[in-house]
Write an enzyme that holds these catalytic residues in place. Structure first.
Site, PDB file in Angstrom:
ATOM      1  N   ARG A  33     -65.480  48.393   8.077  1.00 27.37           N
ATOM      2  CA  ARG A  33     -64.352  49.306   8.281  1.00 27.37           C
ATOM      3  C   ARG A  33     -64.083  50.123   7.015  1.00 27.37           C
ATOM      4  O   ARG A  33     -63.579  51.246   7.083  1.00 27.37           O
ATOM      5  CB  ARG A  33     -63.077  48.514   8.618  1.00 27.37           C
ATOM      6  CG  ARG A  33     -63.088  47.848   9.984  1.00 27.37           C
ATOM      7  CD  ARG A  33     -61.690  47.393  10.345  1.00 27.37           C
ATOM      8  NE  ARG A  33     -61.657  46.431  11.439  1.00 27.37           N
ATOM      9  CZ  ARG A  33     -61.666  46.751  12.730  1.00 27.37           C
ATOM     10  NH1 ARG A  33     -61.739  48.016  13.094  1.00 27.37           N
ATOM     11  NH2 ARG A  33     -61.623  45.817  13.651  1.00 27.37           N
ATOM     12  N   GLU A  69     -56.611  57.834  17.455  1.00 25.76           N
ATOM     13  CA  GLU A  69     -57.681  56.895  17.811  1.00 25.76           C
ATOM     14  C   GLU A  69     -58.858  57.020  16.854  1.00 25.76           C
ATOM     15  O   GLU A  69     -59.118  58.102  16.321  1.00 25.76           O
ATOM     16  CB  GLU A  69     -58.191  57.221  19.219  1.00 25.76           C
ATOM     17  CG  GLU A  69     -57.180  56.964  20.311  1.00 25.76           C
ATOM     18  CD  GLU A  69     -57.368  55.595  20.935  1.00 25.76           C
ATOM     19  OE1 GLU A  69     -57.800  54.655  20.222  1.00 25.76           O
ATOM     20  OE2 GLU A  69     -57.094  55.477  22.131  1.00 25.76           O
ATOM     21  N   ASP A  70     -59.596  55.925  16.679  1.00 21.91           N
ATOM     22  CA  ASP A  70     -60.821  55.979  15.882  1.00 21.91           C
ATOM     23  C   ASP A  70     -61.963  56.585  16.698  1.00 21.91           C
ATOM     24  O   ASP A  70     -62.668  57.471  16.238  1.00 21.91           O
ATOM     25  CB  ASP A  70     -61.208  54.589  15.345  1.00 21.91           C
ATOM     26  CG  ASP A  70     -61.269  53.505  16.422  1.00 21.91           C
ATOM     27  OD1 ASP A  70     -60.930  53.789  17.600  1.00 21.91           O
ATOM     28  OD2 ASP A  70     -61.644  52.372  16.086  1.00 21.91           O
ATOM     29  N   PHE A 112     -74.254  53.197  18.284  1.00 19.71           N
ATOM     30  CA  PHE A 112     -73.142  52.421  17.740  1.00 19.71           C
ATOM     31  C   PHE A 112     -72.910  52.827  16.286  1.00 19.71           C
ATOM     32  O   PHE A 112     -73.842  52.862  15.484  1.00 19.71           O
ATOM     33  CB  PHE A 112     -73.451  50.921  17.827  1.00 19.71           C
ATOM     34  CG  PHE A 112     -72.242  50.072  17.563  1.00 19.71           C
ATOM     35  CD1 PHE A 112     -71.334  49.785  18.573  1.00 19.71           C
ATOM     36  CD2 PHE A 112     -71.989  49.576  16.288  1.00 19.71           C
ATOM     37  CE1 PHE A 112     -70.205  49.021  18.320  1.00 19.71           C
ATOM     38  CE2 PHE A 112     -70.863  48.811  16.022  1.00 19.71           C
ATOM     39  CZ  PHE A 112     -69.968  48.531  17.043  1.00 19.71           C
ATOM     40  N   ASP A 120     -64.567  56.189  23.741  1.00 22.67           N
ATOM     41  CA  ASP A 120     -65.889  55.867  24.287  1.00 22.67           C
ATOM     42  C   ASP A 120     -65.821  55.987  25.811  1.00 22.67           C
ATOM     43  O   ASP A 120     -65.919  57.081  26.339  1.00 22.67           O
ATOM     44  CB  ASP A 120     -66.255  54.462  23.805  1.00 22.67           C
ATOM     45  CG  ASP A 120     -67.683  54.084  24.109  1.00 22.67           C
ATOM     46  OD1 ASP A 120     -68.534  54.987  24.133  1.00 22.67           O
ATOM     47  OD2 ASP A 120     -67.960  52.882  24.306  1.00 22.67           O
TER      48      ASP A 120
HETATM   49  P1  IMP Z   1     -63.242  52.623  25.123  1.00 22.56           P
HETATM   50  O1  IMP Z   1     -62.122  51.896  25.792  1.00 22.56           O
HETATM   51  O2  IMP Z   1     -64.560  52.358  25.784  1.00 22.56           O
HETATM   52  O3  IMP Z   1     -62.993  54.100  24.954  1.00 22.56           O
HETATM   53  O4  IMP Z   1     -63.447  51.925  23.733  1.00 22.56           O
HETATM   54  C1  IMP Z   1     -62.825  52.288  22.596  1.00 22.56           C
HETATM   55  C2  IMP Z   1     -62.881  51.161  21.594  1.00 22.56           C
HETATM   56  O5  IMP Z   1     -64.159  50.511  21.541  1.00 22.56           O
HETATM   57  C3  IMP Z   1     -62.660  51.716  20.198  1.00 22.56           C
HETATM   58  O6  IMP Z   1     -61.297  51.753  19.875  1.00 22.56           O
HETATM   59  C4  IMP Z   1     -63.475  50.772  19.334  1.00 22.56           C
HETATM   60  O7  IMP Z   1     -62.685  49.666  18.940  1.00 22.56           O
HETATM   61  C5  IMP Z   1     -64.583  50.284  20.222  1.00 22.56           C
HETATM   62  N1  IMP Z   1     -65.845  51.031  19.983  1.00 22.56           N
HETATM   63  C6  IMP Z   1     -66.469  51.848  20.860  1.00 22.56           C
HETATM   64  N2  IMP Z   1     -67.589  52.358  20.330  1.00 22.56           N
HETATM   65  C7  IMP Z   1     -67.700  51.867  19.083  1.00 22.56           C
HETATM   66  C8  IMP Z   1     -68.662  52.057  18.005  1.00 22.56           C
HETATM   67  O8  IMP Z   1     -69.660  52.781  18.101  1.00 22.56           O
HETATM   68  N3  IMP Z   1     -68.408  51.369  16.860  1.00 22.56           N
HETATM   69  C9  IMP Z   1     -67.317  50.564  16.703  1.00 22.56           C
HETATM   70  N4  IMP Z   1     -66.397  50.374  17.668  1.00 22.56           N
HETATM   71  C10 IMP Z   1     -66.586  51.020  18.854  1.00 22.56           C
HETATM   72 MG    MG Z   2     -63.545  47.257  17.338  1.00 20.02          MG
END
Ligand code: IMP
Ligand code: MG
Length: 177
Positions: free
Chosen positions: A165, A99-100, A152, A103
């Site tokens: 990216r 995963e990147d 962010f 959150d």
């Molecule tokens: P989650 O489901 O809330 O854990 O969200 C994860 C996804 O939200 C990641 O795979 C990203 O695509 C996006 N995301 C969450 N925070 C950021 C950020 O700070 N920058 C860019 N994308 C984010």
């Molecule tokens: Mg995204």
């Protein structure tokens, strides 16, 4: 469209490479004698996944999942749907979801459920960034490169409306310049 400016660099290219090497060494040691399939999530994790894969010393194969997220009203958890499934079966394999950023945890939880249903021998999670202050659902996180504050961020695969990216570093975005 001009994307909003970068506020400050959070992790430099060198810091990221060094940390990825450490985590890759840990993964290589723990999977010694086995094969590992890396599952990347399009598009954000592609940059991290290729960097990680190059540092692993165990035999590695790769596959990708594509997802679409539908954000609800502000603060409400988003819905996730698979838009591109894996090309190959993972049944009986050791797989690592790459995963990147994690959150709220909703995306990862959904992907883990999806992957578990495919009958892998083992399933672990590795993320470049972990933003724990915003976690809503607890997920098992096996490997993490960096913890980040509640800001962010963009770069190294992470986007703002598909921009940034390609940055070699991870940076905080200034949404209101
Ligand atoms: P989650 O489901 O809330 O854990 O969200 C994860 C996804 O939200 C990641 O795979 C990203 O695509 C996006 N995301 C969450 N925070 C950021 C950020 O700070 N920058 C860019 N994308 C984010
Ligand atoms: Mg995204």
């Amino acid at each position: 469209m001009t994307p909003p400016p970068i506020e400050r660099v959070l992790f430099t290219e060198e810091e990221i490479q060094r940390r990825i090497r450490q985590v890759a060494a840990q993964i290589s040691a723990e999977y010694a004698g086995r094969e590992l399939k890396l599952i990347g999530v399009l598009k954000g994790s592609v940059f991290f996944m290729t960097a990680l894969a190059r540092e692993l010393t165990v035999p590695v194969t790769i596959d990708f999942l594509g997802i679409s997220s539908f954000a609800h009203s502000q603060g409400a958890p988003g819905l996730v749907r698979i838009s591109k499934d894996l090309d190959e079966s993972v049944e009986g394999e050791d797989i690592l979801l790459v995963e990147d950023i994690i959150d709220t945890g909703f995306t990862t939880r959904y992907l883990l459920q999806h992957l578990r249903g495919r009958g892998p021998k083992s399933l672990a999670v590795c993320t470049l960034l972990d933003r724990t202050p915003r976690r809503i659902v607890q997920i098992p996180l096996d490997y993490r490169c960096f913890e980040i504050p509640d800001r962010f961020v963009v770069g190294f695969g992470l986007d703002y409306r598909q921009y940034y990216r390609n940055l070699k570093y991870v940076a905080v975005l200034n949404p209101e310049p």
